[in-house]
Design a protein around this motif. Structure first.
Motif, mmCIF file in Angstrom:
data_model
loop_
_atom_site.group_PDB
_atom_site.id
_atom_site.type_symbol
_atom_site.label_atom_id
_atom_site.label_comp_id
_atom_site.label_asym_id
_atom_site.label_seq_id
_atom_site.Cartn_x
_atom_site.Cartn_y
_atom_site.Cartn_z
ATOM 1 N N ASP A 32 27.664 -15.744 -13.571
ATOM 2 C CA ASP A 32 28.999 -14.954 -12.918
ATOM 3 C C ASP A 32 28.984 -14.471 -11.577
ATOM 4 N N GLY A 33 28.136 -15.776 -10.758
ATOM 5 C CA GLY A 33 28.163 -16.024 -9.080
ATOM 6 C C GLY A 33 27.288 -14.669 -8.437
ATOM 7 N N THR A 34 27.110 -13.529 -8.957
ATOM 8 C CA THR A 34 26.782 -13.286 -8.255
ATOM 9 C C THR A 34 25.322 -12.601 -8.493
ATOM 10 N N ALA A 35 25.113 -11.798 -7.041
ATOM 11 C CA ALA A 35 23.409 -12.028 -6.206
ATOM 12 C C ALA A 35 22.230 -11.005 -7.503
ATOM 13 N N LEU A 36 21.116 -12.059 -7.762
ATOM 14 C CA LEU A 36 20.295 -11.498 -9.375
ATOM 15 C C LEU A 36 19.505 -10.090 -7.812
ATOM 16 N N THR A 37 19.680 -8.686 -9.072
ATOM 17 C CA THR A 37 18.662 -7.507 -8.686
ATOM 18 C C THR A 37 17.185 -7.816 -9.606
ATOM 19 N N MET A 38 16.610 -7.432 -9.311
ATOM 20 C CA MET A 38 14.865 -6.673 -9.765
ATOM 21 C C MET A 38 15.103 -5.298 -10.498
ATOM 22 N N SER A 39 14.865 -5.233 -11.473
ATOM 23 C CA SER A 39 14.873 -3.948 -12.782
ATOM 24 C C SER A 39 14.475 -3.351 -11.771
ATOM 25 N N ALA A 40 14.180 -1.592 -11.672
ATOM 26 C CA ALA A 40 13.086 -0.817 -10.582
ATOM 27 C C ALA A 40 11.856 -1.495 -10.927
ATOM 28 N N LEU A 41 10.955 -1.404 -10.699
ATOM 29 C CA LEU A 41 9.428 -0.921 -10.914
ATOM 30 C C LEU A 41 8.779 -0.153 -10.547
ATOM 31 N N PRO A 42 7.915 0.547 -11.022
ATOM 32 C CA PRO A 42 6.921 1.700 -11.270
ATOM 33 C C PRO A 42 6.807 1.898 -9.253
ATOM 34 N N GLY A 43 6.603 3.182 -8.870
ATOM 35 C CA GLY A 43 6.623 2.801 -7.697
ATOM 36 C C GLY A 43 4.775 3.002 -7.369
ATOM 37 N N LEU A 44 4.561 3.196 -6.179
ATOM 38 C CA LEU A 44 3.651 2.981 -5.493
ATOM 39 C C LEU A 44 2.240 4.344 -5.652
ATOM 40 N N THR A 45 0.934 4.468 -5.898
ATOM 41 C CA THR A 45 0.460 6.187 -5.047
ATOM 42 C C THR A 45 0.155 5.660 -4.330
ATOM 43 N N ALA A 46 -0.323 6.285 -3.215
ATOM 44 C CA ALA A 46 -1.517 6.094 -2.217
ATOM 45 C C ALA A 46 -3.120 5.277 -2.895
ATOM 46 N N ASP A 47 -3.309 5.629 -3.759
ATOM 47 C CA ASP A 47 -4.574 5.169 -4.182
ATOM 48 C C ASP A 47 -5.061 4.024 -4.336
ATOM 49 N N GLU A 48 -3.521 3.625 -4.879
ATOM 50 C CA GLU A 48 -3.257 1.749 -5.112
ATOM 51 C C GLU A 48 -3.127 0.803 -3.710
ATOM 52 N N ILE A 49 -3.093 1.553 -2.983
ATOM 53 C CA ILE A 49 -3.049 0.470 -1.881
ATOM 54 C C ILE A 49 -4.525 0.270 -1.358
ATOM 55 N N VAL A 50 -4.423 -1.106 -1.562
ATOM 56 C CA VAL A 50 -5.644 -2.313 -0.867
ATOM 57 C C VAL A 50 -5.641 -2.010 0.623
ATOM 58 N N THR A 51 -6.881 -1.153 1.164
ATOM 59 C CA THR A 51 -7.049 -0.759 2.226
ATOM 60 C C THR A 51 -7.959 -1.083 3.545
ATOM 61 N N SER A 52 -8.256 -2.334 2.315
ATOM 62 C CA SER A 52 -9.365 -3.213 3.620
ATOM 63 C C SER A 52 -8.313 -4.707 4.001
ATOM 64 N N GLU A 53 -6.911 -4.726 3.233
ATOM 65 C CA GLU A 53 -5.792 -5.760 3.409
ATOM 66 C C GLU A 53 -5.119 -5.351 4.629
ATOM 67 N N ARG A 54 -5.411 -5.822 5.283
ATOM 68 C CA ARG A 54 -4.581 -5.712 7.127
ATOM 69 C C ARG A 54 -2.764 -6.954 7.036
ATOM 70 N N SER A 55 -2.135 -6.554 5.552
ATOM 71 C CA SER A 55 -0.785 -7.274 5.604
ATOM 72 C C SER A 55 0.119 -6.704 4.727
ATOM 73 N N LEU A 56 1.352 -7.464 4.164
ATOM 74 C CA LEU A 56 1.477 -6.571 3.179
ATOM 75 C C LEU A 56 1.102 -6.358 1.852
ATOM 76 N N TRP A 57 0.369 -7.250 2.009
ATOM 77 C CA TRP A 57 -0.321 -7.372 0.148
ATOM 78 C C TRP A 57 -1.011 -6.182 0.386
ATOM 79 N N ARG A 58 -1.618 -5.162 1.318
ATOM 80 C CA ARG A 58 -2.030 -4.563 1.209
ATOM 81 C C ARG A 58 -1.111 -3.188 0.083
ATOM 82 N N TYR A 59 0.133 -3.569 -0.631
ATOM 83 C CA TYR A 59 1.158 -3.064 -2.005
ATOM 84 C C TYR A 59 0.879 -4.209 -2.764
#
Length: 388
Positions: A32-59
């Motif tokens: 339809d010519g409009t921008a695409l949106t991603m469907s809702a994704l499950p949120g992150l919990t604190a224990d799912e953070i990759v704490t050894s990763e020093r970048s946004l990829w910790r999420y």
């Protein structure tokens, strides 16, 4: 958590008419010519953070990209500095600590990783500067050829940065919208990696909100103050805080307060029930990164602000210049586009919308070194007025 896990099992893309597309579909906009949106994704919990990763990829648990294809230059994990501002403690999120010195690296890292996973070997971007710098840098890191189309008025420092990464650059006369139209014409021959259009870009920008949450001790701020051009940070924050609310990780949705240059205030005017056309001609602004007349996700950006209970304001060039000088006097050298958010902060404090006892985060999107000519003009004006 294994870095190859992604939250994409049931994810899909959809356009404004509601038509769905698989997330592997190479299209950059809907039928339809409009921008695409991603469907809702499950949120992150604190224990799912990759704490050894020093970048946004910790999420990674919240990112819809297979980490085996990830392209990273260490983006994310930027400082959040508390400063006394108008008698209250305000946290300034310094996004110029990203590799190309702007927040655009977040979205581009995820977008380019997705495109690399799809087998892309060349990409096209249109930009007023920072987005082009980021796409050029991450394409270089991924071994992908990049072509960047920019307005002729783009600052020399940003053009130099794009060229330094080895990208092909094309200067186009005219408005930012005319530059975008030229890129859309060329997108029939080369993969369009637009930070304004591509839905995976927003999946990267949302990580700034995850960092606020983590850095505040896994609490949400009361207010987030942002500059908006196309509104990608607005939408990124809305996505992340919605995910965190859905996962039960925060107790409330932060209010989003937005600033825009007065002659480029389409989002603010629409939210406030005003006709943007009544402002007259689109005059040049020192906040070049926010000079977007027709944001492709305008309805979504307006709804995100409204949903948060926040607000938006058009700020004058004088207010932006004042904000640049005030920040610099505190040791923060932010480009004029970033300082639109600071001018908005001053406005919303003055009108009582942001309270002294609330937790407020202001996102500073890019470094002053990105706009050396405009920064010189601001401080030359100050010196002239001071010495007569």
């Amino acid at each position: 958590m294994p870095l190859t896990d992604t939250p994409t099992a049931d994810a899909f893309l959809y356009d404004r008419s509601g038509h769905r597309y698989d997330i592997t579909d190479p299209r950059w906009r809907g039928a339809d010519g409009t921008a695409l949106t991603m469907s809702a994704l499950p949120g992150l919990t604190a224990d799912e953070i990759v704490t050894s990763e020093r970048s946004l990829w910790r999420y990674q648990a919240a990112l819809p990209v297979d980490a085996r294809h990830r392209v990273s230059l260490g983006e994310g994990c930027t400082p959040m500095v508390p400063i006394d501002w108008a008698g209250r403690r305000v946290h300034f999120k310094l996004e110029w600590f990203n590799p190309t010195s702007s927040f655009k690296d977040r979205g581009v890292a995820v977008m380019v990783s997705h495109l690399l996973g799809q087998g892309a070997d060349s990409v096209l971007e249109d930009s007023s500067g920072n987005g082009g710098s980021a796409v050029a840098a991450y394409s270089a890191a991924a071994g992908i050829r990049a072509k960047i189309i920019v307005p002729e008025s783009t600052s020399a420092a940003k053009i130099l940065q794009v060229r330094a990464y080895g990208a092909q650059i094309e200067l186009v006369a005219g408005t930012r919208e005319e530059v975008s139209q030229e890129a859309i014409r060329q997108s029939e021959q080369i993969r369009y990696a637009s930070h304004n259009w591509h839905p995976f870009f927003l999946q990267g920008t949302k990580t700034v909100a995850y960092e606020m949450w983590e850095d505040l001790g896994f609490r949400a701020p009361d207010n987030v103050v942002l500059v908006a051009g196309a509104g990608s940070n607005v939408l990124g924050c809305d996505i992340a805080f919605s995910e965190l609310l859905g996962a039960g990780q925060i107790a409330h949705r932060p209010r989003l307060f937005i600033g825009q240059p007065e002659h480029w205030a389409t989002i603010a005017d629409t939210l406030n029930g005003l006709d943007p056309a009544e402002r007259g001609p689109r005059l040049p602004t020192i906040a070049e990164g926010a000079a977007i007349a027709d944001p492709v996700r305008l309805p979504e950006a307006v709804e995100a602000i409204r949903r948060s209970g926040g607000g938006a304001v058009a700020v004058s060039e004088a207010m932006i210049r004042k904000a640049v000088r005030e920040l610099a006097s505190r040791g923060l050298y932010a480009e004029p586009t970033s300082c639109v958010a600071v001018a908005a902060l001053d406005h919303f404090i003055a009108e009582g919308a942001i309270g002294a006892d609330e937790t407020t985060v202001v996102v500073l999107t890019g470094a002053g070194t990105k706009s050396s000519e405009k920064m010189a003009g601001i401080f030359d004006e100050e010196r002239t007025s001071r010495h007569g």
